[in-house]
Design an enzyme around this catalytic site. Structure first.
Site, PDB file in Angstrom:
ATOM      1  N   TYR A  88      90.051  97.510 -50.128  1.00 44.15           N
ATOM      2  CA  TYR A  88      91.356  97.508 -49.481  1.00 44.15           C
ATOM      3  C   TYR A  88      92.124  96.259 -49.886  1.00 44.15           C
ATOM      4  O   TYR A  88      91.555  95.278 -50.365  1.00 44.15           O
ATOM      5  CB  TYR A  88      91.236  97.601 -47.957  1.00 44.15           C
ATOM      6  CG  TYR A  88      90.661  96.376 -47.282  1.00 44.15           C
ATOM      7  CD1 TYR A  88      91.492  95.366 -46.796  1.00 44.15           C
ATOM      8  CD2 TYR A  88      89.291  96.230 -47.117  1.00 44.15           C
ATOM      9  CE1 TYR A  88      90.973  94.242 -46.174  1.00 44.15           C
ATOM     10  CE2 TYR A  88      88.761  95.121 -46.489  1.00 44.15           C
ATOM     11  CZ  TYR A  88      89.609  94.121 -46.017  1.00 44.15           C
ATOM     12  OH  TYR A  88      89.083  93.022 -45.399  1.00 44.15           O
ATOM     13  N   CYS A  89      93.437  96.327 -49.715  1.00 37.59           N
ATOM     14  CA  CYS A  89      94.316  95.177 -49.938  1.00 37.59           C
ATOM     15  C   CYS A  89      95.304  95.138 -48.776  1.00 37.59           C
ATOM     16  O   CYS A  89      94.995  95.641 -47.696  1.00 37.59           O
ATOM     17  CB  CYS A  89      95.020  95.285 -51.292  1.00 37.59           C
ATOM     18  SG  CYS A  89      96.169  96.668 -51.420  1.00 37.59           S
ATOM     19  N   LYS A  90      96.454  94.598 -48.980  1.00 38.84           N
ATOM     20  CA  LYS A  90      97.433  94.510 -47.892  1.00 38.84           C
ATOM     21  C   LYS A  90      98.105  95.855 -47.614  1.00 38.84           C
ATOM     22  O   LYS A  90      98.211  96.277 -46.469  1.00 38.84           O
ATOM     23  CB  LYS A  90      98.494  93.452 -48.224  1.00 38.84           C
ATOM     24  CG  LYS A  90      99.512  93.262 -47.112  1.00 38.84           C
ATOM     25  CD  LYS A  90     100.491  92.156 -47.441  1.00 38.84           C
ATOM     26  CE  LYS A  90     101.492  91.980 -46.302  1.00 38.84           C
ATOM     27  NZ  LYS A  90     102.433  90.906 -46.577  1.00 38.84           N
TER      28      LYS A  90
END
Length: 121
Positions: A88-90
């Site tokens: 995941y990222c932002k």
């Protein structure tokens, strides 16, 4: 005869390209699906945001491997390619790009968080 050989070579490359593209798929999970999946067992969980973003908050047990690191690809060398990996990222942009890279590295099951960490809480 030369045309037949050329045709067979082109078909062969075409099939290989389709197989490679099929392997490049990752599955995007909703926040609820993602939470359920990572809570069931111990999983390979990777946050691809910057260390600063990670420090502001992250999912427990997530390993931080910054997508912008020069050695991003080699940072996954010790991870098990046969086991699912959750990234995941932002917002989902970097993790989508990371999923393609992980597929190229040989990871078979890649799960991405829809909407990223911003959508998780």
């Amino acid at each position: 005869m030369k045309k037949l050989i050329l045709l067979l070579v082109l078909i062969s490359f075409s099939c290989k390209e389709k197989d490679a593209n099929a392997a490049a798929q990752s599955e995007v999970l909703t926040a609820a699906e993602y939470k359920a999946a990572i809570s069931e067992t111990q999983v390979q969980l990777v946050d691809v945001r910057t260390p600063e973003e990670y420090a502001e908050g992250h999912i427990d047990t997530a390993l931080n491997i910054d997508f912008f690191r020069d050695d991003f690809k080699s940072a996954f060398a010790t991870m098990d390619k046969d086991q699912p990996i959750y990234i995941y990222c932002k917002s989902g942009n970097r993790s989508g790009k990371a999923a393609k890279i992980l597929s190229e590295l040989g990871f078979e099951e890649i799960y991405d968080l829809e909407g990223g960490f911003s959508n998780y809480n």
